[in-house]
Design a protein around this motif. Sequence first.
Motif, PDB file in Angstrom:
ATOM      1  N   ILE A  62       0.827  -1.208   0.000  1.00  0.00           N
ATOM      2  CA  ILE A  62       0.000   0.000   0.000  1.00  0.00           C
ATOM      3  C   ILE A  62       0.870   1.271   0.000  1.00  0.00           C
ATOM      4  O   ILE A  62       0.494   2.294  -0.555  1.00  0.00           O
ATOM      5  CB  ILE A  62      -0.981  -0.026   1.191  1.00  0.00           C
ATOM      6  CG1 ILE A  62      -2.265   0.704   0.810  1.00  0.00           C
ATOM      7  CG2 ILE A  62      -0.393   0.538   2.458  1.00  0.00           C
ATOM      8  CD1 ILE A  62      -3.426   0.373   1.715  1.00  0.00           C
ATOM      9  N   VAL A  63       2.057   1.157   0.603  1.00  0.00           N
ATOM     10  CA  VAL A  63       2.972   2.298   0.655  1.00  0.00           C
ATOM     11  C   VAL A  63       3.430   2.674  -0.760  1.00  0.00           C
ATOM     12  O   VAL A  63       3.656   3.846  -1.056  1.00  0.00           O
ATOM     13  CB  VAL A  63       4.180   1.961   1.570  1.00  0.00           C
ATOM     14  CG1 VAL A  63       5.146   3.113   1.634  1.00  0.00           C
ATOM     15  CG2 VAL A  63       3.697   1.627   2.960  1.00  0.00           C
ATOM     16  N   GLY A  64       3.523   1.687  -1.618  1.00  0.00           N
ATOM     17  CA  GLY A  64       3.947   1.944  -3.002  1.00  0.00           C
ATOM     18  C   GLY A  64       2.810   2.405  -3.893  1.00  0.00           C
ATOM     19  O   GLY A  64       3.030   2.750  -5.060  1.00  0.00           O
ATOM     20  N   SER A  65       1.576   2.422  -3.351  1.00  0.00           N
ATOM     21  CA  SER A  65       0.441   2.836  -4.181  1.00  0.00           C
ATOM     22  C   SER A  65       0.489   4.355  -4.378  1.00  0.00           C
ATOM     23  O   SER A  65       1.047   5.072  -3.549  1.00  0.00           O
ATOM     24  CB  SER A  65      -0.872   2.392  -3.542  1.00  0.00           C
ATOM     25  OG  SER A  65      -1.151   3.208  -2.444  1.00  0.00           O
ATOM     26  N   PRO A  66      -0.082   4.851  -5.469  1.00  0.00           N
ATOM     27  CA  PRO A  66       0.043   6.274  -5.802  1.00  0.00           C
ATOM     28  C   PRO A  66      -0.445   7.212  -4.696  1.00  0.00           C
ATOM     29  O   PRO A  66       0.033   8.336  -4.595  1.00  0.00           O
ATOM     30  CB  PRO A  66      -0.848   6.429  -7.031  1.00  0.00           C
ATOM     31  CG  PRO A  66      -1.032   5.075  -7.568  1.00  0.00           C
ATOM     32  CD  PRO A  66      -0.881   4.119  -6.454  1.00  0.00           C
ATOM     33  N   ALA A  76      10.735   2.119  -2.348  1.00  0.00           N
ATOM     34  CA  ALA A  76       9.455   1.406  -2.417  1.00  0.00           C
ATOM     35  C   ALA A  76       8.709   1.429  -1.096  1.00  0.00           C
ATOM     36  O   ALA A  76       7.496   1.261  -1.064  1.00  0.00           O
ATOM     37  CB  ALA A  76       9.696  -0.027  -2.858  1.00  0.00           C
ATOM     38  N   SER A  77       9.450   1.616   0.021  1.00  0.00           N
ATOM     39  CA  SER A  77       8.769   1.581   1.328  1.00  0.00           C
ATOM     40  C   SER A  77       8.784   2.938   2.015  1.00  0.00           C
ATOM     41  O   SER A  77       8.843   3.019   3.240  1.00  0.00           O
ATOM     42  CB  SER A  77       9.410   0.504   2.212  1.00  0.00           C
ATOM     43  OG  SER A  77      10.778   0.799   2.376  1.00  0.00           O
ATOM     44  N   CYS A  78       8.780   4.012   1.223  1.00  0.00           N
ATOM     45  CA  CYS A  78       8.703   5.369   1.784  1.00  0.00           C
ATOM     46  C   CYS A  78       7.296   5.923   1.565  1.00  0.00           C
ATOM     47  O   CYS A  78       6.832   6.013   0.428  1.00  0.00           O
ATOM     48  CB  CYS A  78       9.702   6.300   1.108  1.00  0.00           C
ATOM     49  SG  CYS A  78      11.408   5.890   1.454  1.00  0.00           S
ATOM     50  N   ALA A 146       9.405   3.838   5.968  1.00  0.00           N
ATOM     51  CA  ALA A 146       9.993   5.161   6.185  1.00  0.00           C
ATOM     52  C   ALA A 146       8.898   6.188   5.912  1.00  0.00           C
ATOM     53  O   ALA A 146       8.172   6.065   4.923  1.00  0.00           O
ATOM     54  CB  ALA A 146      11.157   5.362   5.240  1.00  0.00           C
ATOM     55  N   VAL A 147       8.760   7.142   6.816  1.00  0.00           N
ATOM     56  CA  VAL A 147       7.741   8.185   6.648  1.00  0.00           C
ATOM     57  C   VAL A 147       8.461   9.481   6.258  1.00  0.00           C
ATOM     58  O   VAL A 147       9.284   9.986   7.028  1.00  0.00           O
ATOM     59  CB  VAL A 147       6.948   8.368   7.966  1.00  0.00           C
ATOM     60  CG1 VAL A 147       5.999   9.543   7.852  1.00  0.00           C
ATOM     61  CG2 VAL A 147       6.169   7.102   8.291  1.00  0.00           C
TER      62      VAL A 147
ATOM     63  N   GLU B  57       2.020  -6.586  -7.696  1.00  0.00           N
ATOM     64  CA  GLU B  57       2.018  -5.153  -7.998  1.00  0.00           C
ATOM     65  C   GLU B  57       3.427  -4.594  -7.893  1.00  0.00           C
ATOM     66  O   GLU B  57       4.259  -5.108  -7.158  1.00  0.00           O
ATOM     67  CB  GLU B  57       1.087  -4.421  -7.020  1.00  0.00           C
ATOM     68  CG  GLU B  57      -0.363  -4.643  -7.378  1.00  0.00           C
ATOM     69  CD  GLU B  57      -1.302  -3.858  -6.495  1.00  0.00           C
ATOM     70  OE1 GLU B  57      -0.942  -3.585  -5.351  1.00  0.00           O
ATOM     71  OE2 GLU B  57      -2.396  -3.535  -6.960  1.00  0.00           O
ATOM     72  N   THR B  58       3.669  -3.522  -8.631  1.00  0.00           N
ATOM     73  CA  THR B  58       5.028  -2.985  -8.667  1.00  0.00           C
ATOM     74  C   THR B  58       5.269  -2.000  -7.529  1.00  0.00           C
ATOM     75  O   THR B  58       4.353  -1.337  -7.058  1.00  0.00           O
ATOM     76  CB  THR B  58       5.275  -2.254  -9.990  1.00  0.00           C
ATOM     77  OG1 THR B  58       4.321  -1.204 -10.110  1.00  0.00           O
ATOM     78  CG2 THR B  58       5.182  -3.183 -11.173  1.00  0.00           C
ATOM     79  N   GLY B  59       6.527  -1.906  -7.099  1.00  0.00           N
ATOM     80  CA  GLY B  59       6.941  -0.889  -6.160  1.00  0.00           C
ATOM     81  C   GLY B  59       7.662   0.178  -6.965  1.00  0.00           C
ATOM     82  O   GLY B  59       7.053   1.097  -7.483  1.00  0.00           O
ATOM     83  N   ILE B  60       8.975  -0.008  -7.095  1.00  0.00           N
ATOM     84  CA  ILE B  60       9.719   0.940  -7.929  1.00  0.00           C
ATOM     85  C   ILE B  60      10.159   0.267  -9.234  1.00  0.00           C
ATOM     86  O   ILE B  60      10.879   0.842 -10.032  1.00  0.00           O
ATOM     87  CB  ILE B  60      10.944   1.501  -7.174  1.00  0.00           C
ATOM     88  CG1 ILE B  60      11.805   0.347  -6.624  1.00  0.00           C
ATOM     89  CG2 ILE B  60      10.516   2.427  -6.066  1.00  0.00           C
ATOM     90  CD1 ILE B  60      13.136   0.793  -6.097  1.00  0.00           C
ATOM     91  N   GLU B  61       9.700  -0.978  -9.444  1.00  0.00           N
ATOM     92  CA  GLU B  61      10.069  -1.685 -10.663  1.00  0.00           C
ATOM     93  C   GLU B  61       9.329  -1.099 -11.868  1.00  0.00           C
ATOM     94  O   GLU B  61       8.254  -0.525 -11.724  1.00  0.00           O
ATOM     95  CB  GLU B  61       9.700  -3.182 -10.581  1.00  0.00           C
ATOM     96  CG  GLU B  61      10.184  -3.916  -9.357  1.00  0.00           C
ATOM     97  CD  GLU B  61       9.134  -3.982  -8.279  1.00  0.00           C
ATOM     98  OE1 GLU B  61       8.465  -2.958  -8.031  1.00  0.00           O
ATOM     99  OE2 GLU B  61       8.983  -5.050  -7.685  1.00  0.00           O
ATOM    100  N   SER B  62       9.933  -1.280 -13.048  1.00  0.00           N
ATOM    101  CA  SER B  62       9.280  -0.757 -14.257  1.00  0.00           C
ATOM    102  C   SER B  62       8.406  -1.828 -14.911  1.00  0.00           C
ATOM    103  O   SER B  62       7.566  -1.524 -15.752  1.00  0.00           O
ATOM    104  CB  SER B  62      10.323  -0.268 -15.246  1.00  0.00           C
ATOM    105  OG  SER B  62      11.154  -1.343 -15.620  1.00  0.00           O
TER     106      SER B  62
END
Lengths: 171, 311
Positions: A62-66, A76-78, A146-147, B57-62
């Motif tokens: 969910i952290v990576g969601s827009p 990815a975890s910020c 990370a926040v 689902e992607t994190g920072i991957e393209s």
Amino acid sequence: MCLLVGSSRGQLKIQQMAFVLVALMILFGLILVFYASLKTASLRTSAEDIRELQSQEQARKIVGSPEFNYPSGSCASCADFDKAFVLKRRVQQSETYNSFWNTPLLQIKKVAENEIECTSQNYPNCSTITIYNSTNSFSSVSSFIAVCFYDSTIRKERCDLGKIILGVQRT
Amino acid sequence: MKSRGLEVSFAWIFAIVVGALILFLALYATFNFISQGQQQTDTEVAAQLVALLSPVETGIESGKYSQIQFNGETRVINRCSNVGVFGEQSIATQVRSFGNEWGEEGVAIRIRNKYVFSASSEEGTVLHLFVKPLSMPYKVGDVIVATMDNYCFIAAPNDVFDELKALGMPHVSFVERRSQCAAGAISVCFSGTGCGVQVDLARRAVTRDSKTVYYPDAVGQPLLYAAIFSDPDVYECHVKRLMKRAAELAEVYADKADLLQGSACSSDLSTELRSYAQFTRTITSSGSLGSVAREAEQLEDANNVLACRLF
């Protein structure tokens, strides 16, 4: 006389047979009810397991969601604390994001000594943003993140250790 | 001489009638129980499938490729609705039961934050998932392309070849001529005609089942793959849903810009973002994606020159 004796014996046999059949029906019925209750219990457990698995994955993703991702694009975890706060206000003002993540609790917090809920009056001097918090009973899963936010005192972007907490609905 | 007929006592008749009744009831209950169990299994499969969509689902991957293996032949039914703020996706499954018949459709699992592009019904044992994030100009969501069919790309551009080959997708083959395609594979033409899927790179259009849909950006973008692998109706529906989410996100970014107003991190993008939200919210078909892409490009340029970027 002989005919009467034969007839009453026949009736007795029918009664015996009917009794046995009814007993058999009840026995099968009980077995069926027992099996059905076992099956329902296992179904409920597997449904809860799936839901919990889903929530754990959601907490990580969910952290990576827009709605939460941090602009730098390299983490990815910020989570973006500013965006989370804006989202909280939007959820309070309208029902737009209600049931979007299908979770009874969604909370982002900085790991801090004093837990202070963020409001329009105290932001950014607070530690916790509660986006959803249902009154129903649920369990929760959490994940360290990370926040990140813009710190106007140091005039730079800053990241602190934080947590994302998601609720898992119990049935 | 008396002919002795078949003598059946009342007890036998009673036993046969009641026995038949019990047998009928037992068979009826068993049949119902099995079909209910089948439906439960189908619902569980659909729920597990939806749960498995989160890790892909992607994190920072393209881009990402993964596959889901089912225990038996399974039909995945993909329905999409664009009613409401974000629209909705629902996934149901059917598993082959006794006698090679498809069982009853399980209860559909409804999700609002995922976009699975596929045929409206996919059948097979392996579900191939190809995931790419859609950015317009910020990340809007993950485009999840799901298929159980084999595809044959004819004379594909280098960008497409390089990307899909690097991900090691076993269900996509690359050939130069249509005659080289394996039997049963869906052919995809990037030039020429006569294929199951026709890609027009100049018009940024994909024709499938005599329907044409459009993708916004240059080759290698997620919506090109989504248009190739999914039914046109599913594609159009998800495009509208994605645009609705882009609109809501534009509002979130505009609010963030307002929040930071007055600080050293302030920007004046709020008005542009709100007008972008208005525009994307009213998109009615993929034909408008080109205009959205142009607006998004302008926003991206404005964001890139900010001291602290909004997205």
